[in-house]
Design a protein around this motif. Structure first.
Motif, mmCIF file in Angstrom:
data_model
loop_
_atom_site.group_PDB
_atom_site.id
_atom_site.type_symbol
_atom_site.label_atom_id
_atom_site.label_comp_id
_atom_site.label_asym_id
_atom_site.label_seq_id
_atom_site.Cartn_x
_atom_site.Cartn_y
_atom_site.Cartn_z
ATOM 1 N N GLU A 1 0.856 -1.182 0.000
ATOM 2 C CA GLU A 1 0.000 0.000 0.000
ATOM 3 C C GLU A 1 0.897 1.238 0.000
ATOM 4 O O GLU A 1 1.805 1.349 0.822
ATOM 5 C CB GLU A 1 -0.911 0.009 1.225
ATOM 6 C CG GLU A 1 -1.951 1.126 1.219
ATOM 7 C CD GLU A 1 -2.896 1.044 2.402
ATOM 8 O OE1 GLU A 1 -3.713 1.962 2.550
ATOM 9 O OE2 GLU A 1 -2.788 0.079 3.190
ATOM 10 N N ARG B 1 -2.023 12.111 -3.542
ATOM 11 C CA ARG B 1 -2.878 13.143 -2.950
ATOM 12 C C ARG B 1 -2.281 14.544 -3.117
ATOM 13 O O ARG B 1 -1.066 14.721 -3.102
ATOM 14 C CB ARG B 1 -3.064 12.866 -1.456
ATOM 15 C CG ARG B 1 -3.641 11.497 -1.148
ATOM 16 C CD ARG B 1 -3.738 11.265 0.342
ATOM 17 N NE ARG B 1 -4.205 9.918 0.667
ATOM 18 C CZ ARG B 1 -4.323 9.452 1.896
ATOM 19 N NH1 ARG B 1 -4.020 10.226 2.942
ATOM 20 N NH2 ARG B 1 -4.732 8.210 2.101
ATOM 21 N N ASP C 1 -1.970 5.776 -4.164
ATOM 22 C CA ASP C 1 -2.895 6.846 -3.774
ATOM 23 C C ASP C 1 -2.135 8.167 -3.755
ATOM 24 O O ASP C 1 -1.429 8.477 -2.803
ATOM 25 C CB ASP C 1 -3.464 6.520 -2.379
ATOM 26 C CG ASP C 1 -4.423 7.585 -1.871
ATOM 27 O OD1 ASP C 1 -4.747 8.527 -2.621
ATOM 28 O OD2 ASP C 1 -4.836 7.481 -0.695
ATOM 29 N N VAL D 1 1.008 5.573 -0.387
ATOM 30 C CA VAL D 1 0.392 6.897 -0.453
ATOM 31 C C VAL D 1 1.480 7.883 -0.851
ATOM 32 O O VAL D 1 2.584 7.866 -0.290
ATOM 33 C CB VAL D 1 -0.223 7.313 0.896
ATOM 34 C CG1 VAL D 1 -0.768 8.741 0.820
ATOM 35 C CG2 VAL D 1 -1.320 6.343 1.304
ATOM 36 N N ASN E 1 -2.577 1.772 -8.474
ATOM 37 C CA ASN E 1 -3.201 1.733 -7.150
ATOM 38 C C ASN E 1 -2.512 2.650 -6.148
ATOM 39 O O ASN E 1 -2.954 2.775 -5.011
ATOM 40 C CB ASN E 1 -3.202 0.305 -6.603
ATOM 41 C CG ASN E 1 -1.799 -0.275 -6.466
ATOM 42 O OD1 ASN E 1 -0.886 0.116 -7.181
ATOM 43 N ND2 ASN E 1 -1.648 -1.231 -5.566
ATOM 44 N N ARG F 1 0.554 10.479 -10.873
ATOM 45 C CA ARG F 1 -0.458 9.459 -11.188
ATOM 46 C C ARG F 1 -0.195 8.829 -12.549
ATOM 47 O O ARG F 1 -0.299 7.611 -12.720
ATOM 48 C CB ARG F 1 -1.849 10.090 -11.152
ATOM 49 C CG ARG F 1 -2.357 10.378 -9.742
ATOM 50 C CD ARG F 1 -3.665 11.140 -9.766
ATOM 51 N NE ARG F 1 -4.153 11.371 -8.408
ATOM 52 C CZ ARG F 1 -5.005 12.334 -8.080
ATOM 53 N NH1 ARG F 1 -5.494 13.155 -9.021
ATOM 54 N NH2 ARG F 1 -5.402 12.485 -6.822
#
Length: 275
Positions: free
Chosen positions: A164, A193, A191, A166, A189, A179
């Motif tokens: 995972e 921000r 993330d 971020v 996938n 992105r």
């Protein structure tokens, strides 16, 4: 949004110092040239007087010649394609543009299309961060990349098996670029921000935090990093010079983060700390 390109002809010994100084002025993409470097900034953030004042501070130490021109955003690809050479980092990591051939001897292969974002691997701090990432177990880990730029370190985390990821950036067009690069490398996938350290306040904790920004931001945001770092978690930092390391170490120690090691390249540092 258009950009301003400032091309500086300067002695190599001062190129890194001026890169850092221009970074403080808001320049956030840099390309090495044969006799210096080019720096890029959004047109609405550019201030000619600030540039002159910064360069004048070094007038007694080094001669700097520079030119300024406006670059339309859609022409950026042409700029970096002209200058972007493939890299091989740590004997394992290929960093290349989409128009380069994939090397056969690369354990990890990262494709980056910068589009005005910082972090192609050419700057010492990005290279140092990747070299440090190679020493940390990412398998199945939750990773945070602060100031992600092109997303290269977040993508590297994916290559190393993070489950995972971020990634956070303060500019909307940089978020868009990160992105795109994540998708290009098969990590859609991730993330990504828009914002700063406040975007991860109250988050579930991370096993690994990557922050390649600059000294002042690191010092200011360190408590936010510590708040979302798991016990025994890793904090990898860069974006500062060797003379700044004691200051960074002191701040980390105040927060209960233990210094583990650091790497140096052309006076730039990437350090590893552990919770």
């Amino acid at each position: 949004m258009d950009f301003i390109e400032v091309t500086l002809k300067v002695n190599a010994d001062f190129a890194d110092i001026l890169t850092a100084e221009l970074g403080e002025l808001g320049f956030d993409a840099f390309v090495e040239t044969e006799d210096g470097f080019s720096a890029y900034i959004e047109e609405n953030k550019y201030n000619q007087q600030d540039l002159e004042d910064t360069l004048n501070r070094y007038a007694d130490f080094v001669q700097v010649e520079y030119t300024v021109q406006k670059i339309e955003r859609q022409n950026w690809n042409e700029e970096w394609e002209r200058n972007f050479e493939p890299l091989f980092i740590g004997g394992e990591v290929s960093v290349r543009a989409s128009f380069h051939e994939k090397p056969s001897n690369a354990k990890y292969d990262i494709v980056i299309n910068p589009k005005m974002s910082f972090g192609t691997g050419h700057h010492e701090t990005t290279t140092l961060m990747i070299e440090n990432q190679l020493t940390i177990d990412h398998q199945g880990k939750r990773v945070l990349d602060m100031g992600c730029g092109t997303g290269i370190l977040a993508i590297m985390a994916g290559e190393l098996g993070a489950s995972e990821i971020v990634a956070v950036e303060i500019e909307d067009w940089t978020v868009e670029n990160a992105r795109d690069n994540a998708e290009l490398n098969g990590y859609g996938n991730i993330d990504v921000r828009l914002g700063g350290a406040e975007t991860v306040t109250g988050e579930n904790p991370f096993d690994i935090i990557l922050a390649n920004i600059n000294r002042n931001v690191l010092l200011e945001d360190m408590p936010a990093y510590k708040a979302v770092l798991k016990p025994e978690g890793w904090l990898l930092l860069s974006g500062f010079y060797t003379e700044d390391l004691p200051m960074i170490q002191q701040r980390c120690e105040e927060l209960g983060l233990k210094y583990e090691s650091h790497r140096v390249k052309n006076n730039w540092v990437s350090a590893i700390f552990k919770a």
